[in-house]
Design a protein around this motif. Structure first.
Motif: not given
Length: 144
Positions: A47-48, A65, A67-69, A75, A77, A96, A143
């Motif tokens: 995340g960023t 935010t 982007t992948q988990s 998903g 924030e 990030t 994603r």
């Protein structure tokens, strides 16, 4: 001349004065092995940081935010907090990270600290490769 008990008292006082004080620095192997970091985390994600705020107790909370988990579908924030001090995770706006987090006990979102294995994405090639190789349920990855 000092008596034996006086000499003993002086020796104890000198030892206490010369003894190192307790250190509260984080003690960890950084970044730690990916398998152990993964096992100890409630969720793992890339995340960023979009913003960081600090409360009166010096706790930093970063809004990120995702982007992948892994481990837990995330998903959009999420908020990630870290206690101020030597164990605080570095969370810089615009950067990030690969983060290993746990459920935050006293606030919504997650918490993390330096010793959990968090890395800027540029330094996370090995743990990301481990995640891709070893996490058995890629359906849990998100994603957006």
């Amino acid at each position: 001349m000092l008596t034996h008990s006086e000499a003993a008292r002086i020796a104890v006082i000198a030892a206490l004065m010369l003894a190192p004080t307790a250190s509260f620095a984080c003690r960890c192997i950084e970044p730690g092995p990916p398998a152990g970091n993964y096992r100890r985390a409630a969720a793992v994600f890339v995340g960023t940081v979009t913003s960081v705020k600090q409360d009166a107790e010096q706790t930093l909370t970063a809004t990120m935010t995702v982007t992948q988990s892994w481990k837990k579908p995330l998903g959009g924030e999420v908020d990630v907090s870290t206690e101020a001090g030597t164990c605080a995770a570095t969370l810089t706006p615009g950067v990030t990270y690969l983060l290993y987090v746990r459920e935050a006990p006293a606030r919504p979102g997650f918490s993390t600290e330096r010793c959990m294995g968090n890395l800027p994405i540029e330094a996370a090639d090995k743990p990301l490769a481990w995640l891709k190789r070893n996490v058995k349920s890629p359906a849990t990855a998100t994603r957006p």
